[in-house]
Design a protein around this motif. Sequence first.
Motif, mmCIF file in Angstrom:
data_model
loop_
_atom_site.group_PDB
_atom_site.id
_atom_site.type_symbol
_atom_site.label_atom_id
_atom_site.label_comp_id
_atom_site.label_asym_id
_atom_site.label_seq_id
_atom_site.Cartn_x
_atom_site.Cartn_y
_atom_site.Cartn_z
ATOM 1 N N GLY A 101 0.816 -1.215 0.000
ATOM 2 C CA GLY A 101 0.000 0.000 0.000
ATOM 3 C C GLY A 101 0.840 1.251 0.000
ATOM 4 N N GLY A 102 0.180 2.342 0.336
ATOM 5 C CA GLY A 102 0.851 3.630 0.343
ATOM 6 C C GLY A 102 1.158 4.102 1.751
ATOM 7 N N ILE A 126 -0.556 4.554 -6.894
ATOM 8 C CA ILE A 126 -0.315 5.250 -8.166
ATOM 9 C C ILE A 126 0.434 6.560 -7.948
ATOM 10 N N ASP A 127 0.392 7.084 -6.706
ATOM 11 C CA ASP A 127 0.930 8.434 -6.462
ATOM 12 C C ASP A 127 2.460 8.536 -6.528
ATOM 13 N N GLY A 138 2.143 0.548 -9.591
ATOM 14 C CA GLY A 138 0.940 1.246 -10.067
ATOM 15 C C GLY A 138 1.228 2.579 -10.733
ATOM 16 N N PHE A 139 2.381 3.157 -10.417
ATOM 17 C CA PHE A 139 2.703 4.472 -10.962
ATOM 18 C C PHE A 139 2.869 4.415 -12.482
ATOM 19 N N MET A 169 -4.815 12.715 -10.554
ATOM 20 C CA MET A 169 -4.638 12.333 -9.146
ATOM 21 C C MET A 169 -3.167 12.413 -8.737
ATOM 22 N N GLY A 170 -2.931 12.132 -7.476
ATOM 23 C CA GLY A 170 -1.564 12.159 -6.963
ATOM 24 C C GLY A 170 -1.526 12.617 -5.516
ATOM 25 N N ARG A 171 -2.700 12.922 -4.992
ATOM 26 C CA ARG A 171 -2.834 13.474 -3.635
ATOM 27 C C ARG A 171 -1.947 14.699 -3.481
#
Length: 320
Positions: A101-102, A126-127, A138-139, A169-171
Amino acid sequence: MKRIAILTSGGDAPGMNAAVRAVTRKAIYEGMEVYGINYGYAGLVVGDIRRLDIPDVGDIIQRGGTRLFSARYPEFATEEGQLKGIEQLKKFGIEGLVVIGGDGSYHGAMALTKRGFPAIGIPGTIDNDIPGTDFTIGFDTAINTVLESIDRIRDTATSHVRTFVIEVMGRNAGDIALWAGVAGGADDIIIPEHEFDMESVANKIRDGRDRGKKHCLIVLAEGVMGAEEFAEQLSEYGNFHTRVSVLGHIVRGGSPTARDRVLASKFGGYAVDLLKEGKGGLCVGLLDNKLVAADIVDTLENKKHNPDLSLYQLNQALSF
Ligand code: F6P
């Protein structure tokens, strides 16, 4: 260690399934037993745990999302949540945990580690905003998905001589905007890690128009502001026939790229190697193309993720 578990947590990312597959297959290959925990930490505290065997991870390497499901579960930040989680792990005789996870997921793994339960973090988001690795699972898929959208938007932008603000996205991180923007030949890339001046953005669009340029594509990281707000502010400097496009969760789905599948497989295999040696409290990463493992507490408390700002400078030079 003879029995380990795996969970995916936070925002799903393409390639998480490939990592689940790699952990499961490698562990079984090494003579260990593997348990899958559904819905991340939310599933852990209620014991939503099942044995994984080879067929359970068949036909998933190519699938986006996560077969183990995911959840955001802030309650795991509490002592009560963490103790419940450890109780469940012990009930199933599990000796080590792999968390994919992140940032939030890593904090859960760090909490378990501080309470004496060995956990290993695999960066999956993805971030691309996790310290201790150049790339997260995921990136690569996410930037390729954004790129496809940029290419499509360019067609219609050119046809109508319009400016597009494309929000991604990317927070709080600008990596997705930065990489996809450079790959897509964006006229401007707006990210939280670099200041910008709206008047200069407007002047650049005007200069392009004066030279006969038909389209103008601005890739905006969501961490700066929303695309509507950006377009509103831009309109104070002139009418650029602006449209906005918010890509949103589309960027989180889809079949993982080869790069993400390979990265996920490497991380998964490596995490099992570490647990097999009885090592926990670590997070794995890829730095300068080498697999590394670092102390998860030190990484979260003292390291920071920085995007590659040389890409930002490069884009300024390529898009004047
Ligand atoms: O962390 C991944 C991410 O997709 C961010 O880019 C985004 O800001 C956030 O998750 C969205 O979260 P949710 O899916 O919970 O709305």
